[in-house]
Each structure stands twice: as structure tokens, then as C-alpha cells.
Design a protein around this motif. Structure first.
Motif, PDB file in Angstrom:
ATOM      1  N   GLN A  93       0.847  -1.411   0.204  1.00 23.70           N
ATOM      2  CA  GLN A  93       0.164  -0.014  -0.049  1.00 23.70           C
ATOM      3  C   GLN A  93       0.740   1.276  -0.070  1.00 23.70           C
ATOM      4  O   GLN A  93       0.563   2.099  -0.915  1.00 23.70           O
ATOM      5  CB  GLN A  93      -0.800   0.017   1.239  1.00 23.70           C
ATOM      6  N   HIS A  94       1.799   1.369   0.882  1.00 21.26           N
ATOM      7  CA  HIS A  94       2.818   2.233   1.011  1.00 21.26           C
ATOM      8  C   HIS A  94       3.440   2.724  -0.214  1.00 21.26           C
ATOM      9  O   HIS A  94       3.570   3.786  -0.739  1.00 21.26           O
ATOM     10  CB  HIS A  94       3.874   2.169   2.105  1.00 21.26           C
ATOM     11  N   GLU A  95       3.796   1.417  -1.068  1.00 22.54           N
ATOM     12  CA  GLU A  95       4.740   1.918  -2.271  1.00 22.54           C
ATOM     13  C   GLU A  95       3.905   2.465  -3.246  1.00 22.54           C
ATOM     14  O   GLU A  95       4.017   3.229  -4.160  1.00 22.54           O
ATOM     15  CB  GLU A  95       5.116   0.771  -2.760  1.00 22.54           C
ATOM     16  N   LEU A  96       2.735   1.822  -3.472  1.00 23.50           N
ATOM     17  CA  LEU A  96       1.547   2.402  -4.264  1.00 23.50           C
ATOM     18  C   LEU A  96       1.168   3.876  -4.212  1.00 23.50           C
ATOM     19  O   LEU A  96       1.187   4.571  -4.988  1.00 23.50           O
ATOM     20  CB  LEU A  96       0.328   1.473  -4.360  1.00 23.50           C
ATOM     21  N   LYS A  97       1.122   4.091  -2.921  1.00 24.91           N
ATOM     22  CA  LYS A  97       0.594   5.666  -2.668  1.00 24.91           C
ATOM     23  C   LYS A  97       1.882   6.612  -2.909  1.00 24.91           C
ATOM     24  O   LYS A  97       1.541   7.737  -3.389  1.00 24.91           O
ATOM     25  CB  LYS A  97       0.292   5.650  -1.104  1.00 24.91           C
ATOM     26  N   ALA A  98       2.988   6.082  -2.482  1.00 24.73           N
ATOM     27  CA  ALA A  98       4.360   7.012  -2.721  1.00 24.73           C
ATOM     28  C   ALA A  98       4.320   7.183  -4.243  1.00 24.73           C
ATOM     29  O   ALA A  98       4.686   8.258  -4.575  1.00 24.73           O
ATOM     30  CB  ALA A  98       5.506   6.319  -2.170  1.00 24.73           C
ATOM     31  N   MET A  99       4.177   6.113  -5.130  1.00 24.31           N
ATOM     32  CA  MET A  99       4.575   6.205  -6.495  1.00 24.31           C
ATOM     33  C   MET A  99       3.371   7.068  -7.150  1.00 24.31           C
ATOM     34  O   MET A  99       3.815   8.078  -7.698  1.00 24.31           O
ATOM     35  CB  MET A  99       4.275   4.916  -7.143  1.00 24.31           C
ATOM     36  N   LEU A 100       2.091   7.050  -6.688  1.00 25.52           N
ATOM     37  CA  LEU A 100       1.146   7.986  -7.202  1.00 25.52           C
ATOM     38  C   LEU A 100       1.390   9.359  -6.798  1.00 25.52           C
ATOM     39  O   LEU A 100       1.039  10.340  -7.397  1.00 25.52           O
ATOM     40  CB  LEU A 100      -0.091   7.398  -6.853  1.00 25.52           C
ATOM     41  N   GLY A 101       1.711   9.518  -5.316  1.00 27.56           N
ATOM     42  CA  GLY A 101       1.948  10.756  -4.874  1.00 27.56           C
ATOM     43  C   GLY A 101       3.088  11.669  -5.792  1.00 27.56           C
ATOM     44  O   GLY A 101       2.963  12.761  -5.691  1.00 27.56           O
ATOM     45  N   ALA A 102       3.951  10.718  -6.139  1.00 25.47           N
ATOM     46  CA  ALA A 102       4.901  11.592  -6.880  1.00 25.47           C
ATOM     47  C   ALA A 102       4.441  12.073  -8.072  1.00 25.47           C
ATOM     48  O   ALA A 102       4.948  13.269  -8.399  1.00 25.47           O
ATOM     49  CB  ALA A 102       6.281  10.614  -7.113  1.00 25.47           C
ATOM     50  N   GLU A 103       3.477  11.556  -8.823  1.00 26.85           N
ATOM     51  CA  GLU A 103       3.084  11.758 -10.130  1.00 26.85           C
ATOM     52  C   GLU A 103       2.291  12.898  -9.812  1.00 26.85           C
ATOM     53  O   GLU A 103       2.078  13.872 -10.537  1.00 26.85           O
ATOM     54  CB  GLU A 103       2.471  10.603 -10.796  1.00 26.85           C
ATOM     55  N   ILE A 104       1.281  12.991  -8.721  1.00 29.60           N
ATOM     56  CA  ILE A 104       0.358  14.150  -8.244  1.00 29.60           C
ATOM     57  C   ILE A 104       1.336  15.232  -8.126  1.00 29.60           C
ATOM     58  O   ILE A 104       0.805  16.516  -8.232  1.00 29.60           O
ATOM     59  CB  ILE A 104      -0.480  13.588  -7.136  1.00 29.60           C
ATOM     60  N   LYS A 105       2.469  15.064  -7.289  1.00 28.87           N
ATOM     61  CA  LYS A 105       3.030  16.485  -6.982  1.00 28.87           C
ATOM     62  C   LYS A 105       3.682  17.011  -8.132  1.00 28.87           C
ATOM     63  O   LYS A 105       3.783  18.106  -8.439  1.00 28.87           O
ATOM     64  CB  LYS A 105       4.256  15.904  -5.993  1.00 28.87           C
ATOM     65  N   ALA A 106       4.127  16.185  -9.207  1.00 29.62           N
ATOM     66  CA  ALA A 106       4.863  16.628 -10.496  1.00 29.62           C
ATOM     67  C   ALA A 106       3.612  17.346 -11.386  1.00 29.62           C
ATOM     68  O   ALA A 106       3.959  18.433 -11.783  1.00 29.62           O
ATOM     69  CB  ALA A 106       5.243  15.360 -11.394  1.00 29.62           C
ATOM     70  N   TYR A 107       2.287  16.693 -11.341  1.00 28.73           N
ATOM     71  CA  TYR A 107       1.126  17.416 -11.989  1.00 28.73           C
ATOM     72  C   TYR A 107       1.103  18.824 -11.294  1.00 28.73           C
ATOM     73  O   TYR A 107       0.643  19.756 -11.892  1.00 28.73           O
ATOM     74  CB  TYR A 107      -0.071  16.249 -11.663  1.00 28.73           C
ATOM     75  N   HIS A 108       0.932  18.713  -9.877  1.00 31.17           N
ATOM     76  CA  HIS A 108       0.765  20.022  -9.349  1.00 31.17           C
ATOM     77  C   HIS A 108       1.592  20.760  -9.898  1.00 31.17           C
ATOM     78  O   HIS A 108       1.175  22.277  -9.712  1.00 31.17           O
ATOM     79  CB  HIS A 108       0.934  19.640  -7.891  1.00 31.17           C
ATOM     80  N   ASP A 109       2.902  20.611  -9.933  1.00 30.64           N
ATOM     81  CA  ASP A 109       3.830  21.638 -10.017  1.00 30.64           C
ATOM     82  C   ASP A 109       3.765  22.124 -11.339  1.00 30.64           C
ATOM     83  O   ASP A 109       3.827  23.285 -12.141  1.00 30.64           O
ATOM     84  CB  ASP A 109       5.338  21.045  -9.937  1.00 30.64           C
ATOM     85  N   ALA A 110       3.614  21.274 -12.415  1.00 31.25           N
ATOM     86  CA  ALA A 110       3.227  21.383 -13.830  1.00 31.25           C
ATOM     87  C   ALA A 110       2.099  22.242 -14.202  1.00 31.25           C
ATOM     88  O   ALA A 110       2.121  23.118 -15.143  1.00 31.25           O
ATOM     89  CB  ALA A 110       3.094  20.173 -14.704  1.00 31.25           C
ATOM     90  N   MET A 111       1.196  22.055 -13.144  1.00 31.03           N
ATOM     91  CA  MET A 111       0.150  23.049 -13.597  1.00 31.03           C
ATOM     92  C   MET A 111       0.094  24.397 -12.935  1.00 31.03           C
ATOM     93  O   MET A 111      -0.764  25.210 -12.889  1.00 31.03           O
ATOM     94  CB  MET A 111      -1.192  22.331 -13.051  1.00 31.03           C
ATOM     95  N   GLY A 112       1.271  24.554 -12.192  1.00 30.23           N
ATOM     96  CA  GLY A 112       1.530  25.938 -11.520  1.00 30.23           C
ATOM     97  C   GLY A 112       0.510  26.128 -10.370  1.00 30.23           C
ATOM     98  O   GLY A 112       0.326  27.121  -9.865  1.00 30.23           O
ATOM     99  N   MET A 113       0.097  24.977  -9.623  1.00 32.82           N
ATOM    100  CA  MET A 113      -0.826  25.179  -8.641  1.00 32.82           C
ATOM    101  C   MET A 113       0.036  25.548  -7.379  1.00 32.82           C
ATOM    102  O   MET A 113       1.047  25.139  -7.014  1.00 32.82           O
ATOM    103  CB  MET A 113      -1.439  23.772  -8.152  1.00 32.82           C
ATOM    104  N   LEU A 114      -0.586  26.583  -6.534  1.00 33.08           N
ATOM    105  CA  LEU A 114       0.265  27.183  -5.521  1.00 33.08           C
ATOM    106  C   LEU A 114      -0.076  26.501  -4.057  1.00 33.08           C
ATOM    107  O   LEU A 114       1.007  26.299  -3.350  1.00 33.08           O
ATOM    108  CB  LEU A 114      -0.380  28.576  -5.193  1.00 33.08           C
TER     109      LEU A 114
END
Length: 409
Positions: A93-114
Motif C-alpha cells: 500500500q505504501h509503495e503504491l501511494k508513494a508512487m502515485l503521490g510523486a506523479e500527483i506532486k509533479a502534476y501539481h507543479d506542472a499546472m502551477g498550482m500554489l
């Protein structure tokens, strides 16, 4: 006593319209999780190989979301990212959540979310700009149909909805960092399909009427299947929306004691028998919803219709005050809406509901019905009521025996 069916239905319809989430909010939410899905499928995505599917769950999916009290409050859009080619044998569970979390954080940065990405127990949380007025909870998941079907069948329980079952992450679980098949279970698609089945006849009829109206106005040429579901509101959905706002206001100062939405939604759906009016659906729920609460010894059960092993009322058994709070809310709702149904004018209806529905909301409803005329507020209603009456529901303290919930085999 008689219930003024025409006037109370008009009042409840106006109330539903005031609670309705605007179309552009549904469209905005859909664009948001569609955008996230596109990001996860981009060429450089670290999860693309697992075929991620992003979809909505909860009240937005069911069509029972209500607008916040004020513009300062946010909509809570619940979503799932299901990695359809990943299994519980591949990741913890931890590995899945961390892996998806990295993508969500990258999406957050790419979209310029504050606003920074936040982590919940089961999800990642994206906070959108203030003008968007919503945040999105993103639950990582993997498919779990085979195990769920096998589990339910082994116990001779209904497995008809289990083909869409998923396993989700929860950092509170003791095996969160262990490679195991024992993950928390969920099935938002299955629940949505069950909920849809409880109102399918009325929904399809209203969908056709809505589409015909749009065609006559020259606004659409699409088939029924292409009309967005949020464009159609059934009596069951409307009744649940109204009950949720009544619940919210009654427990505004005791949020921990507030009956949870999934219990109200489930019990109301069990009680619903294709009533074609909001009043019919509302009073069916108020009169009968507690009949679908099962008591086994000293335990209370409101089973998930798609997973009979999940008890939505578990917290009632750990804290009896929560069961008492639900009972108190239901008694109060019966009293309030019964009084509104007996009222002869829209003003009297508003007065009956003001303490729990809120004065400002009731006034907006009256303005919607009367065009803002103070004279019409007091006078309108009695003439409409004369067109037809039906017997009002009775909520006497008669013995109430739990019955088999609708939708079960």
C-alpha cells in the motif's frame, strides 16, 4: 389533516434548485480529473504502464452533492486512481501511494498550482485556486473483483456488484508497508450502479423528457446516452440533497455526531419505490428509512449494498451516542417536514423549516417561488393547495421491525 401536495412539491423543488451544484462546477470537476488522467498517461509517466483510470466517486458521482453554505466553503470532489494493470502482489500500500503521490506532486507543479499537495490517510489532496472553490481527494487503488467475488460467494452473500471492486490504501492499517493481499476494500462504481438501479425507471423517463425539451429548443441533437447525468435530477436525489442540508444545519456545532451521508443515502435509496415527486421520495425516506436498519443482538447494521461485510454503522456500535444522534435527527426531520407539508402558504412552509434549513436559504426559496414579492410570499400556496391534497404521512411511535433491504438477493 391533509398534505398540500401541489404547494409542498413546488416548495421542495425550489429548495432543491437552491441546493443544486451549478452545472459548471460538475464540468469543472470533470475537467480536473480528466486532466489528471491525461497527465498519468503521458509518455514520461511512471505509472502509464499500469493503465491508470481516474474517476469520480461519492456525492458528485451519485448526483447528491449540495452547494456549500457560503462562497468561502469548498466542494469536496472525491476521486479514485485505479491502476488497472497493477496487483497487490506487485506493491505494498505504501509503495503504491508513494508512487502515485510523486506523479500527483509533479502534476501539481506542472499546472502551477500554489497550494501544496496534502496527504490524507487514504488519499492525496489537491487544493485548487480559491476561485475554483473545490479540492480533490485522490484515492490510489488496484482492481479487486476476483478476490471480492470469491469472498462474498464463499459466505453466500450477494456478489452481483463486485465486478468493479477495488482495493485501496490506508496508512492507518498495520500491514500498510507489508506485501500482502489484505488491503482495505471499496467499490464506488458498484455502489453508484446499485444507487442507479434504485431509481433507473424514473431517471430514464426524466432523461428522455429533458433531452426532448433541449431538442425542441434546438440546443442538442445528441442521443439520450450523451446527455450528462448531472443534467437530470430524480426525486430520490433531490430528497437526499434536502435531508443532507437539514442534517448539516442540525449538527453545525456537533460535527462529530453528524449522521454520515452514506447512511442517509443508503437508507433513503432502500425506502424509495419509484415515487415521481420529491415529496413522495422525501416522505418515503422519512417514514421508512429506519426500517432498513438491522439489529443483531446489541449491534446495529447498515450494510453496504455492494459488500454486505462492510457495515456503514460500525461507529454506532463503538459509540452509541452516534446512533442516538441519528434517531434524534430523523425524529426532528419528520417533525419539520410534516409541519411544512401541513402549511397553507409558502411563508408557513419556510417558517416550519427555518430552524434547520436556515433562514437565508428559505428566503431564497420564497424569492424563487414568488419573484421576490412580499405580498405573494404570504398569499401564495393556499390556492395551489386547493388543486389537490393527499393524506399526510404519519410518524407515530408504532413498532418498527427491520425488513430486508431492497436490492439484495
Amino acid at each position: 389533516m391533509n398534505m398540500h401536495v401541489n404547494s409542498i412539491e413546488a416548495f421542495l423543488e425550489a429548495l432543491r434548485q437552491e441546493l443544486e451544484v451549478p452545472d459548471h462546477r460538475y464540468e469543472q470537476a470533470e475537467r480536473s480529473y480528466t486532466s489528471l488522467g491525461d497527465w498519468l498517461h503521458r509518455e514520461s509517466s511512471t505509472v502509464q504502464q499500469y493503465d491508470p483510470q481516474v474517476y469520480c466517486q461519492g456525492s458528485f458521482r451519485l448526483g447528491t452533492a449540495i452547494r456549500p453554505h457560503t462562497e468561502a466553503e469548498e466542494y469536496d470532489v472525491d476521486s479514485v486512481v485505479e491502476l488497472r494493470l497493477l496487483t497487490k502482489r506487485d506493491k505494498t500500500q505504501h509503495e503504491l501511494k508513494a508512487m502515485l503521490g510523486a506523479e500527483i506532486k509533479a502534476y501539481h507543479d506542472a499546472m502551477g498550482m500554489l497550494k501544496p499537495v496534502r496527504e490524507g490517510n487514504r488519499c492525496w489532496i489537491l487544493d485548487y485556486a480559491d476561485g475554483a472553490q473545490f479540492h480533490m481527494d485522490i484515492v490510489p487503488a488496484v482492481p479487486n473483483p476476483n478476490q471480492q467475488i470469491s469472498l462474498l460467494n464463499s459466505m453466500y452473500l450477494d456478489s452481483r456488484w463486485a465486478s468493479t471492486a477495488i482495493s485501496i490504501t490506508d496508512r492507518r492499517e498495520p500491514n500498510y508497508r507489508i506485501l500482502t493481499d489484505d488491503w482495505p476494500r471499496s467499490n464506488p462504481k458498484g455502489y453508484a450502479n446499485w444507487f442507479a438501479s434504485r431509481q433507473a425507471e424514473v431517471f430514464e423517463r426524466r432523461q428522455r423528457v429533458a433531452l426532448d425539451s433541449l431538442r425542441k429548443q434546438g440546443l442538442v441533437t445528441a442521443s439520450v446516452e450523451r446527455l450528462p447525468a448531472f443534467k437530470v435530477k430524480t426525486p430520490l436525489q433531490s430528497a437526499i440533497m434536502i435531508l443532507k442540508r437539514h442534517r448539516d444545519n442540525m449538527f453545525a456545532r456537533e460535527l462529530d455526531m453528524r449522521p454520515i451521508s452514506v447512511i442517509i443515502t443508503t437508507l433513503a435509496a432502500h425506502a424509495y419505490i419509484n415515487q415521481d415527486t420529491i415529496a413522495g421520495a422525501l416522505f418515503a425516506a422519512l417514514n421508512d428509512m429506519d426500517k432498513f436498519i438491522v439489529q443483531q443482538g446489541d449491534r446495529w447494521i447498515v450494510a453496504n449494498p455492494t459488500d454486505a461485510l462492510e457495515n456503514f454503522a460500525d461507529k454506532w456500535n463503538r459509540d452509541p451516542k452516534k446512533k442516538a444522534a441519528f434517531d434524534g435527527w430523523l425524529r426532528q426531520a419528520r417533525t419539520d417536514f410534516y409541519a411544512a407539508a401541513q402549511a397553507g402558504t409558502f411563508k408557513d412552509m419556510a417558517d416550519a423549516l427555518n430552524p434547520r434549513m436556515g433562514y437565508a436559504l428559505s428566503m431564497r426559496v420564497m424569492d424563487r417561488l414568488t419573484g421576490g414579492s412580499r405580498l405573494l410570499r404570504a398569499a401564495t400556496g393556499a390556492s395551489a393547495a386547493a388543486a389537490g391534497t393527499v393524506a399526510a404521512p404519519s410518524f407515530a411511535n408504532a413498532e418498527r421491525r427491520p425488513s430486508k433491504p431492497q436490492g439484495y438477493a
